[in-house]
Write a protein that holds these residues in place. Structure first.
Motif, mmCIF file in Angstrom:
data_model
loop_
_atom_site.group_PDB
_atom_site.id
_atom_site.type_symbol
_atom_site.label_atom_id
_atom_site.label_comp_id
_atom_site.label_asym_id
_atom_site.label_seq_id
_atom_site.Cartn_x
_atom_site.Cartn_y
_atom_site.Cartn_z
ATOM 1 N N PHE A 52 -30.362 -13.842 13.674
ATOM 2 C CA PHE A 52 -28.912 -13.954 13.804
ATOM 3 C C PHE A 52 -28.213 -14.136 12.455
ATOM 4 C CE2 PHE A 52 -30.340 -14.599 18.093
ATOM 5 C CZ PHE A 52 -29.380 -13.922 18.836
ATOM 6 N N THR A 53 -28.909 -14.668 11.468
ATOM 7 C CA THR A 53 -28.333 -14.689 10.120
ATOM 8 C C THR A 53 -28.211 -13.267 9.591
ATOM 9 O OG1 THR A 53 -29.271 -16.869 9.634
ATOM 10 C CG2 THR A 53 -28.639 -15.513 7.758
ATOM 11 N N LEU A 54 -29.234 -12.451 9.823
ATOM 12 C CA LEU A 54 -29.177 -11.049 9.401
ATOM 13 C C LEU A 54 -28.065 -10.309 10.134
ATOM 14 C CD1 LEU A 54 -30.354 -8.736 7.759
ATOM 15 C CD2 LEU A 54 -32.019 -8.356 9.588
ATOM 16 N N LEU A 55 -27.932 -10.558 11.429
ATOM 17 C CA LEU A 55 -26.879 -9.898 12.210
ATOM 18 C C LEU A 55 -25.490 -10.272 11.699
ATOM 19 C CD1 LEU A 55 -25.987 -8.271 14.743
ATOM 20 C CD2 LEU A 55 -26.049 -10.449 16.000
ATOM 21 N N LEU A 56 -25.242 -11.568 11.505
ATOM 22 C CA LEU A 56 -23.915 -12.022 11.086
ATOM 23 C C LEU A 56 -23.598 -11.630 9.651
ATOM 24 C CD1 LEU A 56 -23.989 -15.594 12.689
ATOM 25 C CD2 LEU A 56 -22.733 -13.588 13.513
ATOM 26 N N SER A 57 -24.616 -11.617 8.789
ATOM 27 C CA SER A 57 -24.380 -11.275 7.387
ATOM 28 C C SER A 57 -24.257 -9.765 7.193
ATOM 29 C CB SER A 57 -25.524 -11.817 6.517
ATOM 30 O OG SER A 57 -25.604 -13.214 6.601
ATOM 31 N N ALA A 58 -25.055 -8.997 7.937
ATOM 32 C CA ALA A 58 -25.049 -7.547 7.762
ATOM 33 C C ALA A 58 -23.721 -6.932 8.172
ATOM 34 C CB ALA A 58 -26.186 -6.913 8.556
ATOM 35 N N GLN A 59 -23.036 -7.531 9.146
ATOM 36 C CA GLN A 59 -21.762 -6.958 9.573
ATOM 37 C C GLN A 59 -20.697 -7.047 8.481
ATOM 38 O OE1 GLN A 59 -19.861 -8.974 12.821
ATOM 39 N NE2 GLN A 59 -20.153 -11.019 11.959
ATOM 40 N N GLU A 60 -20.898 -7.941 7.504
ATOM 41 C CA GLU A 60 -19.979 -8.024 6.368
ATOM 42 C C GLU A 60 -20.243 -6.915 5.355
ATOM 43 O OE1 GLU A 60 -20.144 -11.822 4.476
ATOM 44 O OE2 GLU A 60 -20.478 -12.912 6.357
ATOM 45 N N VAL A 112 -22.547 -3.844 5.938
ATOM 46 C CA VAL A 112 -22.983 -2.522 6.385
ATOM 47 C C VAL A 112 -22.331 -2.187 7.724
ATOM 48 C CG1 VAL A 112 -24.984 -1.112 7.013
ATOM 49 C CG2 VAL A 112 -25.213 -2.856 5.236
ATOM 50 N N LYS A 113 -21.949 -0.924 7.882
ATOM 51 C CA LYS A 113 -21.409 -0.466 9.157
ATOM 52 C C LYS A 113 -22.546 -0.142 10.122
ATOM 53 C CE LYS A 113 -17.140 1.561 7.293
ATOM 54 N NZ LYS A 113 -16.366 2.820 7.099
ATOM 55 N N PHE A 114 -22.519 -0.761 11.285
ATOM 56 C CA PHE A 114 -23.512 -0.494 12.326
ATOM 57 C C PHE A 114 -22.937 -0.976 13.648
ATOM 58 C CE2 PHE A 114 -24.231 -4.831 11.040
ATOM 59 C CZ PHE A 114 -24.576 -5.504 12.209
ATOM 60 N N PRO A 115 -23.445 -0.484 14.785
ATOM 61 C CA PRO A 115 -22.975 -0.956 16.096
ATOM 62 C C PRO A 115 -23.377 -2.414 16.321
ATOM 63 C CG PRO A 115 -24.140 1.141 16.290
ATOM 64 C CD PRO A 115 -24.403 0.629 14.909
ATOM 65 N N PHE A 116 -22.412 -3.305 16.346
ATOM 66 C CA PHE A 116 -22.732 -4.731 16.464
ATOM 67 C C PHE A 116 -23.478 -5.025 17.756
ATOM 68 C CE2 PHE A 116 -21.836 -9.105 17.717
ATOM 69 C CZ PHE A 116 -22.178 -9.791 16.566
ATOM 70 N N GLY A 147 -19.501 -1.790 -3.201
ATOM 71 C CA GLY A 147 -18.432 -1.819 -2.214
ATOM 72 C C GLY A 147 -17.592 -0.562 -2.253
ATOM 73 N N PRO A 148 -16.455 -0.518 -1.539
ATOM 74 C CA PRO A 148 -15.920 -1.585 -0.682
ATOM 75 C C PRO A 148 -16.731 -1.753 0.607
ATOM 76 C CG PRO A 148 -14.561 0.362 -0.464
ATOM 77 C CD PRO A 148 -15.564 0.674 -1.539
ATOM 78 N N PHE A 149 -16.706 -3.000 1.115
ATOM 79 C CA PHE A 149 -17.518 -3.332 2.277
ATOM 80 C C PHE A 149 -16.672 -3.337 3.543
ATOM 81 C CE2 PHE A 149 -19.564 -5.419 -1.394
ATOM 82 C CZ PHE A 149 -20.801 -4.791 -1.329
ATOM 83 N N PRO A 150 -17.320 -3.063 4.679
ATOM 84 C CA PRO A 150 -18.725 -2.675 4.867
ATOM 85 C C PRO A 150 -18.951 -1.212 4.481
ATOM 86 C CG PRO A 150 -17.616 -2.712 6.978
ATOM 87 C CD PRO A 150 -16.625 -3.213 5.973
ATOM 88 N N VAL A 151 -20.120 -0.937 3.913
ATOM 89 C CA VAL A 151 -20.448 0.412 3.451
ATOM 90 C C VAL A 151 -21.162 1.182 4.563
ATOM 91 C CG1 VAL A 151 -20.674 -0.418 1.083
ATOM 92 C CG2 VAL A 151 -22.706 -0.234 2.534
#
Length: 416
Positions: A188-196, A198-202, A318-322
């Motif tokens: 869940f740390t990876l999930l919450l941090s990655a959304q900042e 990288v673009k992916f289906p949450f 960046g700019p994020f999310p990439v």
């Protein structure tokens, strides 16, 4: 409420889950020590409850009544003891190999081999920012979980009725499950941090995080190493830590990278916590494993601070999310090459520093390097493991990516 807690902590519940998944004991047997005692935590040491195998007598709190006054006393034989075995293990039968491989593989996601490959791989092939977040949370939840085990001293499920598939951590206590804590925290740390970043289906990421966490949690029941209560408490504790710390992740990132005291705190605090780890009356792998985790975090923390000073962090641009580029055969080949080269550097670092530090510390202490008991003493175990894994953290965060650039395995256009 107490009835529910007792039910969730019951070894019969774990045994029933194992049998439901096709793992059954071949014959009833228990871990036996030299004096014929079955110990509640499986350590061969006096635990909270000690059961005398010769008769119905139960001795609480590890009292010395377990020692038979008759010098000719011999422990009762067990149907699954074999000649020459001091600690016979339960024999078991696998009736569903799909579940066996699924859960044994899932259990491996909580071992050192996974951490020393997965976390650096995130750094080398995706984004050092994500690796930094994961290492920080991993260190926090694992220290809290490991320390709680040795403070609470609650035993693992007893065998029988439980079949135990792992031996190395059998001497550790059970509550809470650090596998469950680490799996929940990392997913869940990876999930919450990655959304900042990288673009992916949450929603897809959430499903993957839940499934991976659930598999690791269920694997602890399947391997017989934890009760359902241990696992549930591990998940809840990790969820609380994530919820309380999430609002401050950005602040922690900034201080870790920019504060001039960051490298000092990053070394002194983990080393202090390693030396002040709760003491036990017998040797357990928890102190050494916790020292390894804290040392990795320490080395990576210093390394990220150094990279920031040098002006090359290898973070995503960046700019994020990439939007990540498509995965081509060339990109996959470069990723595999980076993984193999990086892993080779980490293994070489581990073996070199471990060899040197052990010999220096043993010489100072007047002990033999081959003396296992001496290597378990705190004045040797903590500094040799800390120095070894601090070095691994430094090599991972500072040197490996620069070697990739020298070898043409890294495109600087993807970093800032």
């Amino acid at each position: 409420m107490w009835g529910l807690i007792s039910y969730l902590n019951s070894p019969e519940l774990v045994g029933a889950f194992q049998r439901c998944c096709g793992l059954v004991p071949r014959e009833t047997c228990s871990r036996v020590s030299q004096n014929g005692l079955v110990h509640a935590n499986g350590s061969g040491k006096n635990g909270p409850v000690t059961i005398h195998r010769r008769g119905a007598e139960q001795v609480a709190n590890g009292t010395s009544r377990a020692q038979d006054s008759n010098s000719n006393y011999k422990p009762a034989s067990s149907p699954c003891e074999t000649k020459g075995e001091e600690h016979p293990r339960p024999r078991y039968k696998v009736r569903n190999w799909l579940f066996y491989f699924l859960f044994v593989t899932s259990a491996a996601l909580g071992h050192e081999v996974f951490y020393i490959t997965f976390l650096p791989c995130i750094h080398w092939n995706l984004d050092p920012f994500l690796c930094r977040r994961l290492v920080n949370m991993w260190a926090v939840v694992m220290y809290i979980g490991q320390a709680m085990k040795d403070i609470l001293k609650l035993p693992r499920p007893s065998s029988p009725p439980v079949v135990k598939l792992e031996t190395r951590v059998d001497a550790e206590y059970g509550m809470p499950s650090t596998h469950a804590m680490a799996a929940t925290a990392i997913s869940f740390t990876l999930l919450l941090s990655a959304q900042e970043r990288v673009k992916f289906p949450f929603e897809l990421g959430l499903i993957v995080a839940v499934v991976l966490s659930a598999l690791v949690c269920l694997s602890r029941l399947y391997t017989g190493m934890h009760s359902a209560l241990d696992v549930i408490c591990g998940v809840v504790i990790s969820a609380i830590i994530i919820a309380l710390s999430y609002p401050y992740w950005g602040t922690i990132d900034y201080l870790q990278l920019h504060n001039p005291l960051s490298p000092i705190v990053g070394v002194v605090l983990p080393l202090f916590l390693s030396y002040k780890y709760p003491e036990l009356d017998h040797y357990s792998t928890t102190r050494g494993d916790t020292t390894i985790i804290l040392a990795c975090c320490s080395g990576c923390s210093v390394g990220y601070w150094v990279n920031e000073r040098l002006g090359l962090t290898f973070d995503l641009a960046g700019p994020f999310p990439v939007t990540l580029p498509p995965l081509t055969l060339v990109a996959l080949g470069l990723g595999v090459a980076r993984f193999l080269v990086g892993l080779g550097m980490l293994v070489l670092t581990r073996q070199t520093v471990r060899w040197a530090s052990l010999r220096v510390l043993c010489r100072i202490s007047g002990a033999s390097v081959s003396d296992v008991d001496a290597r378990r003493r705190k004045e040797i175990e903590v500094p040799y493991k800390f120095s070894t894994y601090v070095s691994i953290g430094l090599v991972n965060s500072i040197l490996v990516n620069r070697v990739f650039v020298m070898m043409g395995l890294w495109d600087l256009g993807n970093s800032v």
